[in-house]
Enzyme design. Sequence first.
Site, PDB file in Angstrom:
ATOM      1  N   VAL A 181       0.834  -1.201   0.000  1.00  0.00           N
ATOM      2  CA  VAL A 181       0.000   0.000   0.000  1.00  0.00           C
ATOM      3  C   VAL A 181       0.874   1.258   0.000  1.00  0.00           C
ATOM      4  CG1 VAL A 181      -1.765   1.310   1.268  1.00  0.00           C
ATOM      5  CG2 VAL A 181      -1.901  -1.190   1.164  1.00  0.00           C
ATOM      6  N   CYS A 182       1.955   1.226   0.753  1.00  0.00           N
ATOM      7  CA  CYS A 182       2.807   2.409   0.937  1.00  0.00           C
ATOM      8  C   CYS A 182       3.305   3.031  -0.374  1.00  0.00           C
ATOM      9  CB  CYS A 182       3.989   2.077   1.845  1.00  0.00           C
ATOM     10  SG  CYS A 182       3.486   1.542   3.498  1.00  0.00           S
TER      11      CYS A 182
END
Length: 176
Positions: A48-49
């Site tokens: 996600v980052c």
Amino acid sequence: MAVLVGKQAPDFTATAVYGNNEIKELKLSDFKGKPVVLFFYPLDFTFVCPTEIAEFASLARDFDDRDTVVLGGSTDNEFVKLAWRRDHADLNKLPIWQFADNGGKFARDLGILDEAEGVALRATFVVDPHNVVQHVYVTNLNVGRAPADTLRVLDALQTDELCPCNRAVGGETLAA
């Protein structure tokens, strides 16, 4: 977590990676006189980052237009950040800072360190030119944020006017 809106952001010193993958020491106070968007993400080399980091970077020109510095970081060290930037096509040579909050001290000072996991929650802070926190947004580890909304909030704060719900960037303000 204590409510930080309206309070001075704690200063910090960190090693960061920027631009052509240069490593440099920085302090939050280095940017006094400018608005700062400070965002934390849990870990480098995750899923996600990089979507969030790349989206903040894609808005770099919009933040620059508002004379705003964007600082993103995690509890990973600067060498992990450098390796990740070199490894990930969307992260190589980003026009935003990625700082290393080694040991999570700054995240702990801001009340966003997940002590059990040893990582920062996904948190975004908008800090004004006087180093006062004006906006805080925090989600759990698995929920990504919307960087365009951070730009919307920054834009609204910079009007110094009353702004309605869902006011678009550059949209109308309210008369009192």
